[in-house]
Design an enzyme around this catalytic site. Structure first.
Site, PDB file in Angstrom:
ATOM      1  N   TRP A  57       0.862  -1.196   0.000  1.00 34.21           N
ATOM      2  CA  TRP A  57       0.000   0.000   0.000  1.00 34.21           C
ATOM      3  C   TRP A  57       0.889   1.233   0.000  1.00 34.21           C
ATOM      4  CZ3 TRP A  57      -4.696  -1.441  -1.170  1.00 34.21           C
ATOM      5  CH2 TRP A  57      -5.691  -0.446  -1.285  1.00 34.21           C
ATOM      6  N   ASP A  58       0.278   2.430  -0.001  1.00 35.59           N
ATOM      7  CA  ASP A  58       1.164   3.603  -0.068  1.00 35.59           C
ATOM      8  C   ASP A  58       1.781   3.950   1.291  1.00 35.59           C
ATOM      9  OD1 ASP A  58      -1.130   4.725   1.012  1.00 35.59           O
ATOM     10  OD2 ASP A  58      -1.384   6.252  -0.546  1.00 35.59           O
ATOM     11  N   TRP A  59       1.518   3.125   2.311  1.00 40.70           N
ATOM     12  CA  TRP A  59       2.195   3.261   3.600  1.00 40.70           C
ATOM     13  C   TRP A  59       2.724   1.919   4.102  1.00 40.70           C
ATOM     14  CZ3 TRP A  59      -0.996  -0.282   5.327  1.00 40.70           C
ATOM     15  CH2 TRP A  59      -2.346  -0.226   4.965  1.00 40.70           C
ATOM     16  N   GLU A  78     -13.483   4.164  -1.188  1.00 42.99           N
ATOM     17  CA  GLU A  78     -13.179   4.945  -2.395  1.00 42.99           C
ATOM     18  C   GLU A  78     -13.540   4.294  -3.718  1.00 42.99           C
ATOM     19  OE1 GLU A  78      -9.080   6.233  -1.935  1.00 42.99           O
ATOM     20  OE2 GLU A  78      -9.649   7.717  -0.446  1.00 42.99           O
ATOM     21  N   GLU A  83     -11.373  11.517   5.681  1.00 41.27           N
ATOM     22  CA  GLU A  83      -9.945  11.298   5.415  1.00 41.27           C
ATOM     23  C   GLU A  83      -9.310  12.599   4.958  1.00 41.27           C
ATOM     24  OE1 GLU A  83      -8.416   8.411   2.723  1.00 41.27           O
ATOM     25  OE2 GLU A  83      -9.663   6.795   3.499  1.00 41.27           O
TER      26      GLU A  83
HETATM   27  C1  BMA Z   1      -6.768   7.250   1.042  1.00 41.05           C
HETATM   28  C2  BMA Z   1      -6.885   5.956   1.815  1.00 41.05           C
HETATM   29  C3  BMA Z   1      -5.756   5.031   1.590  1.00 41.05           C
HETATM   30  C4  BMA Z   1      -4.459   5.745   1.438  1.00 41.05           C
HETATM   31  C5  BMA Z   1      -4.554   7.173   1.849  1.00 41.05           C
HETATM   32  C6  BMA Z   1      -3.303   7.950   1.630  1.00 41.05           C
HETATM   33  O1  BMA Z   1      -7.106   7.156  -0.249  1.00 41.05           O
HETATM   34  O2  BMA Z   1      -8.119   5.387   1.613  1.00 41.05           O
HETATM   35  O3  BMA Z   1      -6.021   4.244   0.485  1.00 41.05           O
HETATM   36  O4  BMA Z   1      -3.469   5.079   2.106  1.00 41.05           O
HETATM   37  O5  BMA Z   1      -5.556   7.813   1.139  1.00 41.05           O
HETATM   38  O6  BMA Z   1      -2.958   8.009   0.274  1.00 41.05           O
END
Ligand code: BMA
Length: 893
Positions: free
Chosen positions: A204-206, A467, A564
């Site tokens: 994932w991006d983290w 998302e 978020e």
């Molecule tokens: C959102 C989250 C994750 C991701 C975060 C940071 O889109 O739902 O998918 O890690 O942003 O990019």
């Protein structure tokens, strides 16, 4: 045991971390069922038998290999790439067990797998008994007639999840189901959307790519003559017509032989009990019973809004043959509504939660998996994270859809702490196939998870995915206009016609949203995929912007609910040093690039930081690295603070039709490994600067200051439902070069709205500076707080810069020195700081001593200041002194 005593005992234990507090679930399920646990040591082998070792169940291949010394720490440096072979191989788990003949002689035998990760074929004594394809499901396989007295051999053949996903995707020839692969920067595996497994396990991006394989939950044999209880639920329901509560109890039976009996339900503390006739016929069946309560109950409230009353409910089943089943469970009484209704003067609809009839602003963050290897997630770590959330005044967390449905203890602790859970189903950032077998396994997953989790008062909402509405609506995957209806149809099929349908059948006590972000009922009107699911007039939004100046609050969408938003930072050197070597400690090292899984992430952090701060320039490379970590945390804390305060002060405002913001869940609370991410708590539990700041920006009464068209405005934001505070804002201008306030002002006494935001101070900044005399935007900072008319402080200290600290005039190296002293209270230490000049972003870091300070990352406007460090293990003032690093902004350049 009555609740009050229990609650106190648990709270006391949890104040001393590392001690588990067992929350009673099933006592010993019986009904004459013999249970043989098959957890413990199994044998493990790879596909060509070149690797053979013993392995713990529950567990996974990576953990077993590491524990037996076959591999080093998979998190160390670049090992995620070095150990890719593990996930590309297939693995076989084997165990053997004996079954006493009196047990074997019983009518029906079932092997229960609470969780297999993920694709497996299972055999007992050479006979295939079943297959698995979904890590989120429990599987029960009947093995009657296959058992021997001695040496029953049970084998679980687990296929590489990466290869399975690839095969499934290639077999899907009619049309593509994107995305194929994660972006290269994530160094991950492809087609994770084709397998029902933690989506983040392919990277994932983290987080790293560790597509685990294993038996991640318990395995047991259940043998019985009459029937067994598969699971049970306890659902308090409010009867609006009669203004009374009742509790619906559902018992799910697997019946071998028809039988009759009685069910007793009781809540001793409410003097409520009832008895019901039970009649069971062979097969699987659900029996529901309703316990009417004849007296009033104390309600469960989210943290900060009241107590979290929990009551023991006992369930006793007595069959005529003498078999019994007993369980007790904590239940709580609260109602939840998601209110989406017109707002005067604003187009669109509201979007807020009403708990027990009261509007509640959700303050919190997003929860991701605690570890890539779920078997290594401990109750201690979950406790530390949830207590950290609560200590930061959070009342809500979103269990994000790319990870796992959390373990039972997570939800039990949230029940206790008053943390509301927004529960996603595990689908994220992708489109998904809708073949019959895929839908079938998802249906079972959803049914089981709803039944497992719905008894928890903390769970306040279900949400279909992360998302995926936005992915279709805003075309993340280059789908042609002609093909779009096909994907919308699949989307509606999966999330609406299947998942939503099951949730509505199984649980009528809480709302369901199809996605996040979504426009809610407006999305539904538009066929479930809205034209713009990020529309701030409806539902929730996700918003990220890394290069734009985060100090410019006008750039944030004034949304109804911010589920978020966030900024990255690096974790501390003590966290990183566990997985790196000195040569890695450079922002331009391969290690720094390797750990960063978000395109341009390291650049974005420095660019954003550079807008307001001079970047670290020490000639000592390790010092520069430490300071760079520090500056990323300063930037993150400041950016998230500004954005969160903007949302909190927007709760009463409608500006150009937008506002009435009723929730902030920043991205993200915790980390899966030691790397850069949006988290406020590092892997291992250490708080970043952001987490300390969250304590203040999530305070029940907040004073939020900002600049608008040359004016300084201060809002008072209150979470209170009824208490109308009378306050005045106390404002001081301080020069960077001296400890004395240059001037002080006070607002008039204002009565602030309960459950709202109120403007309490407004002043032209240029007039303020002129009036003050010796101040310019660059030489002074504004500090403020709210106090009662009598002078009692009622909001945390806050401040606002009138220009970027990088241009601050008069800011000098503060020469901070310190002393550490035992407070006399277990593991609590005073740290007293002395400085020769005012200091900003004063940061205390005790490296590897676990614990946290009462405040950190603060503005020091007096010569002396004392903070408290609470350690999570025994330590001494000497050890703290030897490890404490103190940094302030002026120290890094
Ligand atoms: C959102 C989250 C994750 C991701 C975060 C940071 O889109 O739902 O998918 O890690 O942003 O990019």
């Amino acid at each position: 045991m009555n609740y009050v005593v229990w609650s106190f005992a648990c709270f006391y234990l949890l104040e001393v971390p590392f001690l588990d507090c067992a929350l009673a679930e099933v006592k010993s399920p019986s009904l004459g069922v013999d249970i043989i646990s098959l957890d413990g040591k199994w044998q493990l082998m790879n596909s060509n038998s070149s690797v053979s070792l013993s392995a713990e169940v529950p567990g996974c291949v990576h953990t077993a290999l590491q524990r037996q010394g076959f591999i080093l720490d998979p998190y160390y440096r670049f090992n995620d790439l070095a150990y890719r072979w593990i996930s590309l191989d297939n693995w076989i788990y084997t165990t053997s067990f004996s079954v006493p003949s009196h047990v074997r002689g019983k009518g029906k035998a079932v092997l229960v797998f609470e969780g297999v990760d993920t694709v497996s074929t299972i055999s007992l004594n050479g006979v295939t008994i079943g297959k698995t394809d979904n890590m989120f499901r429990r599987y029960d396989f009947e093995v009657t007639g296959l058992l021997k007295d001695e040496e029953n051999v049970l084998q679980v053949w687990i296929m590489s999840a990466v290869i399975y996903a690839s095969q499934k995707s290639h077999a899907h020839t009619e049309y593509r189901v994107p995305p194929d692969c994660p972006p290269p920067v994530q160094k991950g595996e492809c087609h994770v959307n084709f397998i029902r497994k933690a989506q983040s396990s392919f990277s994932w991006d983290w987080g790293p790519s560790f597509p685990t394989l294993g038996i991640w939950k318990g395995v047991r044999l259940e043998v019985f003559n009459t029937s067994r209880v598969l699971s049970y639920t306890t659902n308090p329901k409010y009867d609006f017509e009669h203004s009374s509560w009742n509790v619906e109890v559902e018992l799910f039976f697997d019946v071998f032989v028809a039988s009759k009996g009685l069910v007793h339900l009781s809540i001793p503390l409410l003097q409520s009990k009832a008895e019901f006739q039970l009649s069971l016929t062979p097969g699987q069946s659900k029996k529901s019973f309703v316990l009417q309560l004849n007296q009033s109950v104390s309600l469960w409230w989210p943290f900060g809004h009241g107590e979290q009353f929990l009551y023991y409910l006992t369930i006793d089943v007595n069959l005529e043959g003498g078999e019994t089943f007993n369980a007790d469970r904590l239940v709580a009484f609260r109602t939840v509504e998601l209110v989406q209704e017109p707002i005067p003067t604003s187009p669109g609809l509201s979007f807020y939660f009403r708990i027990n009839g009261k509007p509640i602003f959700l303050k919190g963050s997003n929860w991701i998996p605690v570890h890539a290897f779920q078997d290594q997630v401990t109750t201690d770590m979950i406790t530390i994270l949830l207590r950290s959330a609560q200590k930061a005044n959070m009342n809500a967390l979103r269990v994000w859809g790319g990870g796992v449905y959390e373990q039972d203890i997570f939800y039990s602790l949230c029940d206790m702490y008053g943390i509301m859970i927004w529960q996603d189903f595990m689908f994220a950032c992708a489109l998904y196939p809708t073949e019959k077998d895929f839908i079938q396994t998802v249906r079972e997953e959803v049914t089981q998870q709803v039944r497992r989790l719905k008894s928890h008062p903390s769970v306040v909402i279900w949400s279909g995915n992360n998302e995926n509405e936005a992915a279709i609506a805003t075309d993340w995957f280059n789908i042609s206009v002609a093909a779009r209806p096909l994907y919308v149809k699949d989307y509606v099929n999966l999330y609406v016609e299947n998942i939503r349908d099951i949730v509505l059948q199984e649980d009528s006590t809480r709302p369901f949203l199809v996605s996040s972000p979504t426009n809610g009922v407006e999305s539904e009107k538009e066929g479930w995929v809205a034209e713009d699911p990020y529309d701030p007039h409806y539902g929730d939004t996700h918003f990220y912007s890394y290069y734009k100046d985060c100090w410019d609050w006008t750039a944030f969408p004034r949304t109804r609910f911010a589920s978020e938003y966030g900024f990255q930072s690096w974790p501390s050197l003590s966290t990183l040093s566990k997985v790196s070597v000195t040569s890695d400690w450079d922002f331009s090292s391969n290690f720094s690039a390797h750990r960063q899984h978000h395109e341009d992430g390291n650049q974005q952090m420095l660019k954003q930081a550079e807008l307001h701060y001079i970047l670290p320039n020490s000639t000592d490379p390790v010092q520069r690295y430490r300071d760079t970590i520090y500056i990323t945390q300063v930037m993150q804390a400041q950016c998230v603070k500004i954005q969160t305060e903007f949302y909190r002060r927007s709760r009463s405002d409608i500006v150009k039709g937008k506002g009435h913001t009723m929730g902030t869940l920043y991205w993200q609370l915790n980390d899966i490994w030691q790397g850069p991410s949006w988290s406020s708590v590092e892997f291992g539990g250490k708080w970043k600067m952001l987490h300390y700041w969250a304590t203040d920006f999530y305070a029940p009464i907040l004073s939020a200051g900002f600049e608008d068209k040359g004016d300084l405005l201060i809002y008072a934001v209150s979470d209170s439902h009824s208490e109308k505070h009378t306050v005045k804002a106390k404002v001081k201008l301080h020069s960077w070069s001296s400890f004395n306030a240059v001037c002080s002002l006070e607002s008039n006494v204002t009565t602030i709205k309960a459950g709202g935001s109120t403007l309490v101070f407004q002043h032209s900044i240029s007039a303020l500076l002129t009036q003050c005399g010796n101040c310019t935007r660059r030489s002074c900072i504004v500090a403020f707080h709210l106090s009662s008319p009598e002078g009692q402080m009622i909001s945390p200290h806050n401040h606002i810069f009138l220009s970027s600290p990088r241009y601050a005039e008069g800011l000098q190296k503060p020469n901070i020195t310190f002393t550490v002293k035992d407070t006399g209270i277990v593991q609590n230490f005073f740290v007293t700081l002395h400085c020769s000049f005012p200091a900003v972003y004063v940061w205390l870091d005790v490296d590897n001593i676990p614990g946290h300070f009462d405040v950190n990352g603060f503005l020091m406007l007096s010569k002396k200041s004392t903070v408290i460090f609470g350690a999570w293990r025994p330590t001494t003032a000497e050890e703290i002194t030897a490890n404490l690093h103190i940094t302030s902004l002026r120290d890094v350049y």
